[in-house]
Design a protein around this motif. Structure first.
Motif, PDB file in Angstrom:
ATOM      1  N   GLN A 156      -3.779  -7.814  -6.230  1.00 18.12           N
ATOM      2  CA  GLN A 156      -4.249  -7.867  -7.628  1.00 18.12           C
ATOM      3  C   GLN A 156      -5.497  -7.004  -7.802  1.00 18.12           C
ATOM      4  O   GLN A 156      -5.640  -6.273  -8.778  1.00 18.12           O
ATOM      5  CB  GLN A 156      -4.528  -9.316  -8.066  1.00 18.12           C
ATOM      6  N   ALA A 157      -6.425  -7.104  -6.820  1.00 19.63           N
ATOM      7  CA  ALA A 157      -7.684  -6.349  -6.924  1.00 19.63           C
ATOM      8  C   ALA A 157      -7.416  -4.839  -6.881  1.00 19.63           C
ATOM      9  O   ALA A 157      -8.011  -4.071  -7.649  1.00 19.63           O
ATOM     10  CB  ALA A 157      -8.628  -6.755  -5.793  1.00 19.63           C
ATOM     11  N   LEU A 158      -6.494  -4.423  -5.995  1.00 22.37           N
ATOM     12  CA  LEU A 158      -6.208  -2.986  -5.889  1.00 22.37           C
ATOM     13  C   LEU A 158      -5.478  -2.479  -7.139  1.00 22.37           C
ATOM     14  O   LEU A 158      -5.727  -1.368  -7.600  1.00 22.37           O
ATOM     15  CB  LEU A 158      -5.374  -2.698  -4.635  1.00 22.37           C
ATOM     16  N   GLN A 159      -4.585  -3.323  -7.672  1.00 24.16           N
ATOM     17  CA  GLN A 159      -3.869  -2.892  -8.889  1.00 24.16           C
ATOM     18  C   GLN A 159      -4.866  -2.688 -10.030  1.00 24.16           C
ATOM     19  O   GLN A 159      -4.752  -1.739 -10.796  1.00 24.16           O
ATOM     20  CB  GLN A 159      -2.776  -3.897  -9.260  1.00 24.16           C
ATOM     21  N   LEU A 176       0.845  -1.209   0.000  1.00 28.86           N
ATOM     22  CA  LEU A 176       0.000   0.000   0.000  1.00 28.86           C
ATOM     23  C   LEU A 176       0.873   1.249   0.000  1.00 28.86           C
ATOM     24  O   LEU A 176       0.593   2.232  -0.688  1.00 28.86           O
ATOM     25  CB  LEU A 176      -0.928  -0.003   1.215  1.00 28.86           C
ATOM     26  N   ARG A 177       1.935   1.196   0.794  1.00 28.72           N
ATOM     27  CA  ARG A 177       2.837   2.352   0.867  1.00 28.72           C
ATOM     28  C   ARG A 177       3.627   2.525  -0.428  1.00 28.72           C
ATOM     29  O   ARG A 177       3.789   3.647  -0.911  1.00 28.72           O
ATOM     30  CB  ARG A 177       3.787   2.189   2.061  1.00 28.72           C
ATOM     31  N   LEU A 190       3.038  -2.336  -9.926  1.00 30.05           N
ATOM     32  CA  LEU A 190       4.365  -2.128  -9.310  1.00 30.05           C
ATOM     33  C   LEU A 190       5.471  -2.766 -10.144  1.00 30.05           C
ATOM     34  O   LEU A 190       6.641  -2.476  -9.929  1.00 30.05           O
ATOM     35  CB  LEU A 190       4.405  -2.735  -7.901  1.00 30.05           C
ATOM     36  N   ASP A 191       5.082  -3.662 -11.055  1.00 32.57           N
ATOM     37  CA  ASP A 191       6.084  -4.345 -11.878  1.00 32.57           C
ATOM     38  C   ASP A 191       6.164  -3.776 -13.289  1.00 32.57           C
ATOM     39  O   ASP A 191       6.754  -4.400 -14.185  1.00 32.57           O
ATOM     40  CB  ASP A 191       5.772  -5.858 -11.933  1.00 32.57           C
TER      41      ASP A 191
END
Ligand SMILES: N[C@@H](CCC(=O)N[C@@H](CS)C(=O)NCC(=O)O)C(=O)O
Length: 232
Positions: free
Chosen positions: A68-71, A27-28, A78-79
């Motif tokens: 995965q859901a937040l992305q 999250l951070r 992030l990748d």
């Protein structure tokens, strides 16, 4: 707003659960706003484990499913800076941390005597004293069953330590001399790696596994770097 349900901090780390610490680190790193609600009983979560989150009224459990859901929800990755090989490594490192090193950490905290002696007073402190031995025995029985389910209880303590050493050597080798598992910048694997490595290296717990991890100078420096970058 995201609400993160997780254990409170203990033993000098923001979370004694590698999975809770992995998610909060994610999250951070992702720059998402959230607030934390402390929970002591994992049965409050929809999958019987912590962490879980509530976002816009939806409850989602399991660190990987949540990430995965937040992305998807916030169109994040992030990748994004990694090529196909790097993305593959990120999944492999995450699996090593979540599926292998984390159960070994659980064994040396909950099943092995010296770890249990340190963990029990903290984890059972909210329980009335006369009930603590019974509850402790029940929880340990459940954890023994979970570890047997992934095949770890068939091995001796020394064999488990040898497995852990190979995991740590692999992580040390994969990190090499770059700052993060993602290279110059952290990637998704850094959330998982920090979740477990901080619990081994920065935690005040003294188990054979903690001692072993602290021998890896590059991993120690990595934890300090991540702490500076994400947690200060
Ligand atoms: N696959 C889950 C694993 C979460 C997990 O194992 N959480 C532990 C704490 S480290 C838990 O809540 N255990 C309680 C139990 O199994 O009863 C995730 O990635 O979130």
């Amino acid at each position: 707003m995201i609400t993160l349900f997780q254990f409170p901090p203990a033993f000098n780390v923001p979370n004694i659960s590698p999975f809770c610490l992995k998610l909060e680190t994610f999250l951070r790193l992702a720059g998402l706003e959230y607030h934390v609600q402390h929970v002591m009983d994992p049965r409050k979560g929809p999958k019987g484990k912590l962490p879980f989150i509530k976002v816009d009224g939806e409850v989602i459990a399991d660190s990987e499913v949540i990430i995965q859901a937040l992305q998807r929800r916030y169109a994040l990755d992030l990748d994004a800076g990694l090529d196909a090989r790097g993305r593959g490594w990120a999944v492999a490192i995450t699996r090593l941390c979540d599926q292998h090193l984390a159960p070994l950490l659980v064994y040396f905290r909950w099943i092995d005597g010296p770890g249990w002696k340190q963990v029990a007073p903290v984890l059972l402190r909210g329980i009335p004293a006369p009930l603590r031995p019974l509850l402790g025995a029940l929880v340990r029985r459940k954890i023994r069953g979970q570890l047997a389910g992934v095949g770890l209880m068939a091995h001796s303590r020394d064999e488990l330590l040898e497995f852990a050493q190979r995991d740590l050597e692999a992580l040390d080798g994969l990190l090499g001399d770059v700052p993060f598992f993602g290279g110059a910048q952290p990637c998704s694997a850094d959330a998982a790696a920090y979740g477990i490595l901080a619990n081994l290296i920065l935690s005040t717990l003294e188990t054979p596994l903690n001692h072993m991890a602290r021998e890896y100078e590059r991993l120690v420096a990595y934890c300090e770097r991540m702490q500076q970058r994400v947690w200060s």
